[in-house]
Design a protein around this motif. Structure first.
Motif, PDB file in Angstrom:
ATOM      1  N   THR A   1      14.276  40.825  12.898  1.00 49.37           N
ATOM      2  CA  THR A   1      12.844  40.670  12.600  1.00 49.37           C
ATOM      3  C   THR A   1      12.286  39.291  12.957  1.00 49.37           C
ATOM      4  O   THR A   1      11.103  39.150  13.197  1.00 49.37           O
ATOM      5  CB  THR A   1      12.542  40.944  11.105  1.00 49.37           C
ATOM      6  OG1 THR A   1      13.275  40.008  10.309  1.00 49.37           O
ATOM      7  CG2 THR A   1      12.933  42.354  10.710  1.00 49.37           C
ATOM      8  N   ALA A   2      13.156  38.275  12.992  1.00 48.66           N
ATOM      9  CA  ALA A   2      12.674  36.918  13.289  1.00 48.66           C
ATOM     10  C   ALA A   2      13.150  36.465  14.670  1.00 48.66           C
ATOM     11  O   ALA A   2      14.175  36.927  15.168  1.00 48.66           O
ATOM     12  CB  ALA A   2      13.186  35.951  12.222  1.00 48.66           C
TER      13      ALA A   2
ATOM     14  N   ALA B   1      18.535  40.899  18.105  1.00 51.15           N
ATOM     15  CA  ALA B   1      17.393  40.995  19.026  1.00 51.15           C
ATOM     16  C   ALA B   1      17.682  40.270  20.338  1.00 51.15           C
ATOM     17  O   ALA B   1      17.471  40.821  21.422  1.00 51.15           O
ATOM     18  CB  ALA B   1      16.148  40.415  18.362  1.00 51.15           C
ATOM     19  N   SER B   2      18.184  39.036  20.267  1.00 52.09           N
ATOM     20  CA  SER B   2      18.439  38.278  21.507  1.00 52.09           C
ATOM     21  C   SER B   2      19.601  38.894  22.290  1.00 52.09           C
ATOM     22  O   SER B   2      19.589  38.920  23.521  1.00 52.09           O
ATOM     23  CB  SER B   2      18.686  36.795  21.207  1.00 52.09           C
ATOM     24  OG  SER B   2      19.918  36.590  20.541  1.00 52.09           O
ATOM     25  N   ILE B   3      20.596  39.420  21.568  1.00 54.02           N
ATOM     26  CA  ILE B   3      21.741  40.054  22.237  1.00 54.02           C
ATOM     27  C   ILE B   3      21.286  41.354  22.916  1.00 54.02           C
ATOM     28  O   ILE B   3      21.641  41.627  24.069  1.00 54.02           O
ATOM     29  CB  ILE B   3      22.869  40.326  21.215  1.00 54.02           C
ATOM     30  CG1 ILE B   3      23.404  39.001  20.662  1.00 54.02           C
ATOM     31  CG2 ILE B   3      24.005  41.129  21.854  1.00 54.02           C
ATOM     32  CD1 ILE B   3      24.085  39.134  19.314  1.00 54.02           C
ATOM     33  N   THR B   4      20.456  42.146  22.203  1.00 53.82           N
ATOM     34  CA  THR B   4      19.926  43.388  22.782  1.00 53.82           C
ATOM     35  C   THR B   4      19.133  43.088  24.052  1.00 53.82           C
ATOM     36  O   THR B   4      19.315  43.739  25.084  1.00 53.82           O
ATOM     37  CB  THR B   4      19.026  44.113  21.749  1.00 53.82           C
ATOM     38  OG1 THR B   4      19.830  44.492  20.631  1.00 53.82           O
ATOM     39  CG2 THR B   4      18.373  45.351  22.337  1.00 53.82           C
TER      40      THR B   4
ATOM     41  N   GLY C   1      10.266  39.543  16.031  1.00 51.91           N
ATOM     42  CA  GLY C   1      11.490  38.886  16.505  1.00 51.91           C
ATOM     43  C   GLY C   1      12.089  39.633  17.682  1.00 51.91           C
ATOM     44  O   GLY C   1      12.462  39.036  18.695  1.00 51.91           O
ATOM     45  N   LEU C   2      12.154  40.930  17.570  1.00 47.55           N
ATOM     46  CA  LEU C   2      12.718  41.769  18.634  1.00 47.55           C
ATOM     47  C   LEU C   2      11.806  41.763  19.855  1.00 47.55           C
ATOM     48  O   LEU C   2      12.256  41.583  20.989  1.00 47.55           O
ATOM     49  CB  LEU C   2      12.923  43.185  18.090  1.00 47.55           C
ATOM     50  CG  LEU C   2      13.457  44.235  19.059  1.00 47.55           C
ATOM     51  CD1 LEU C   2      14.769  43.782  19.704  1.00 47.55           C
ATOM     52  CD2 LEU C   2      13.664  45.568  18.333  1.00 47.55           C
ATOM     53  N   LYS C   3      10.499  41.935  19.625  1.00 47.83           N
ATOM     54  CA  LYS C   3       9.543  41.984  20.751  1.00 47.83           C
ATOM     55  C   LYS C   3       9.553  40.667  21.528  1.00 47.83           C
ATOM     56  O   LYS C   3       9.597  40.664  22.761  1.00 47.83           O
ATOM     57  CB  LYS C   3       8.133  42.292  20.227  1.00 47.83           C
ATOM     58  CG  LYS C   3       8.001  43.736  19.743  1.00 47.83           C
ATOM     59  CD  LYS C   3       6.636  44.025  19.168  1.00 47.83           C
ATOM     60  CE  LYS C   3       6.593  45.464  18.644  1.00 47.83           C
ATOM     61  NZ  LYS C   3       5.421  45.750  17.842  1.00 47.83           N
TER      62      LYS C   3
ATOM     63  N   PHE D   1      17.898  55.607  24.682  1.00 46.41           N
ATOM     64  CA  PHE D   1      17.811  55.141  23.289  1.00 46.41           C
ATOM     65  C   PHE D   1      18.884  54.085  23.011  1.00 46.41           C
ATOM     66  O   PHE D   1      20.076  54.339  23.195  1.00 46.41           O
ATOM     67  CB  PHE D   1      17.991  56.395  22.411  1.00 46.41           C
ATOM     68  CG  PHE D   1      18.018  56.216  20.917  1.00 46.41           C
ATOM     69  CD1 PHE D   1      17.518  55.083  20.287  1.00 46.41           C
ATOM     70  CD2 PHE D   1      18.536  57.245  20.118  1.00 46.41           C
ATOM     71  CE1 PHE D   1      17.552  54.961  18.902  1.00 46.41           C
ATOM     72  CE2 PHE D   1      18.577  57.131  18.733  1.00 46.41           C
ATOM     73  CZ  PHE D   1      18.084  55.992  18.137  1.00 46.41           C
ATOM     74  N   TYR D   2      18.438  52.902  22.588  1.00 47.48           N
ATOM     75  CA  TYR D   2      19.354  51.827  22.179  1.00 47.48           C
ATOM     76  C   TYR D   2      18.888  51.267  20.834  1.00 47.48           C
ATOM     77  O   TYR D   2      17.714  51.382  20.488  1.00 47.48           O
ATOM     78  CB  TYR D   2      19.373  50.692  23.211  1.00 47.48           C
ATOM     79  CG  TYR D   2      20.033  51.074  24.517  1.00 47.48           C
ATOM     80  CD1 TYR D   2      21.409  50.931  24.691  1.00 47.48           C
ATOM     81  CD2 TYR D   2      19.285  51.591  25.574  1.00 47.48           C
ATOM     82  CE1 TYR D   2      22.020  51.299  25.882  1.00 47.48           C
ATOM     83  CE2 TYR D   2      19.889  51.962  26.774  1.00 47.48           C
ATOM     84  CZ  TYR D   2      21.259  51.804  26.916  1.00 47.48           C
ATOM     85  OH  TYR D   2      21.874  52.172  28.093  1.00 47.48           O
ATOM     86  N   ALA D   3      19.804  50.649  20.111  1.00 49.99           N
ATOM     87  CA  ALA D   3      19.428  50.072  18.808  1.00 49.99           C
ATOM     88  C   ALA D   3      20.001  48.672  18.641  1.00 49.99           C
ATOM     89  O   ALA D   3      21.038  48.343  19.240  1.00 49.99           O
ATOM     90  CB  ALA D   3      19.918  50.973  17.677  1.00 49.99           C
ATOM     91  N   THR D   4      19.308  47.862  17.854  1.00 52.03           N
ATOM     92  CA  THR D   4      19.801  46.502  17.577  1.00 52.03           C
ATOM     93  C   THR D   4      20.984  46.541  16.621  1.00 52.03           C
ATOM     94  O   THR D   4      21.956  45.819  16.784  1.00 52.03           O
ATOM     95  CB  THR D   4      18.702  45.620  16.953  1.00 52.03           C
ATOM     96  OG1 THR D   4      18.301  46.208  15.710  1.00 52.03           O
ATOM     97  CG2 THR D   4      17.508  45.472  17.881  1.00 52.03           C
ATOM     98  N   ASN D   5      20.881  47.378  15.596  1.00 49.62           N
ATOM     99  CA  ASN D   5      21.938  47.467  14.574  1.00 49.62           C
ATOM    100  C   ASN D   5      21.674  48.694  13.712  1.00 49.62           C
ATOM    101  O   ASN D   5      20.606  49.299  13.804  1.00 49.62           O
ATOM    102  CB  ASN D   5      21.977  46.200  13.710  1.00 49.62           C
ATOM    103  CG  ASN D   5      20.751  46.061  12.840  1.00 49.62           C
ATOM    104  OD1 ASN D   5      19.632  46.051  13.321  1.00 49.62           O
ATOM    105  ND2 ASN D   5      20.944  45.974  11.551  1.00 49.62           N
TER     106      ASN D   5
END
Ligand SMILES: [Mg+2]
Length: 276
Positions: free
Chosen positions: A60-61, A86-89, A109-111, A160-164
């Motif tokens: 989120t951040a 987020a940065s790893i994704t 954070g993700l965007k 479809f991918y996910a952060t966690n």
């Protein structure tokens, strides 16, 4: 008279460590409160020439926001010290398709990390052109977001991918629903699972850290509070794992848990890594 920081010695089990990877929630802080003595421990590690980085599943951040948050807790850091889901994704997606068009169920954070990496964030138009549906924790989760993601995945070409997929998020005095809730919603209405989940327990983050810092797995350790993310990720990346009982895992839980995921070391307080 010479003034300086008194060098404290690490316990034997950690003498070989050159890089310390810290989870954030439940290890450094809980909600907005710093966990006692953690700022001193981080400072002592650095004065013992041990590199310190942070690896969080919370998307989120932004990394800049984490830098500010730690500064407010007396822990100096810089953007490059943070490896968030987020940065790893964002970085891993570039390997699959650089400069992609993504629809995000997630927060700023993700965007922002996706934009920094060169991807473009789409609104809910032209489902046919979306490359990736990326799902992370979204505290503004709405039915219309699920509708659009479902359309992109079932009728478009999106992947479809996910952060966690954390079930919960620890706060000062309890838990909130985690990103896993959003991931499951998309799974349920599409019959698809994320092709990859980039956060812990996947080892993408730890492997990126080891590569960036040019450190061998045998000289690195992860400090985490969750067995099924932090410790599992450390085990699969082949680094030392230290479970802190300052977050989601209590001593009672640990004794009664049936799991194959075992940490190398269990500590009730981070300051136990130094001899008195
Ligand atoms: Mg944690």
């Amino acid at each position: 008279m010479v003034l300086g920081i008194i060098m404290k010695e690490l316990i034997d089990e950690l003498r070989h460590i050159k890089l310390a990877i810290f989870d954030l929630d439940g290890v450094i802080y809980r909600g907005t409160s710093l966990i006692k003595d953690v700022d001193n421990v981080i400072q002592k590690l650095k004065s013992n020439s041990i590199e310190v980085v942070y690896n969080s599943n919370n998307s989120t951040a932004t990394r800049d926001m984490y830098t500010k948050r730690l500064a407010s807790m007396n822990i100096p850091s810089k953007r490059e010290d943070f490896y968030t889901s987020a940065s790893i994704t964002a970085a891993e997606l570039s390997k699959i398709k650089p400069n992609s068009l993504v629809y995000v169920i997630g927060e700023m954070g993700l965007k922002e990390e996706l934009i920094i990496e060169g991807h473009t964030i789409s609104d809910q138009t032209d489902f046919n052109s979306i490359d990736f549906i990326i799902v992370g924790l979204d505290r503004d989760f709405k039915y219309e977001k699920i509708v659009f993601a479902q359309k992109c995945l079932l009728d478009g070409k999106a992947q479809f991918y996910a952060t966690n997929s954390d079930a919960t998020l620890p706060i000062e005095n309890g838990f909130l629903p985690g990103a896993g809730v959003m991931v499951q919603a998309i799974e349920t209405c599409t019959g698809q699972k994320p092709i990859k989940i980039f956060g812990k327990p996947s080892p993408y983050g730890i492997k990126k850290i080891l590569k960036d810092k040019n450190i061998s797995p045998k000289n690195a350790a992860i400090f985490g509070d969750r067995l099924n993310t932090d410790i599992a990720a450390g085990n699969s990346a082949g680094i030392m794992t230290i479970l802190l009982l300052t977050g989601v895992t209590s001593k009672d839980m640990l004794e009664n848990l049936e799991t194959d995921v075992k940490p190398d070391l269990v500590l009730t307080n981070l300051k136990e890594i130094f001899l008195d």
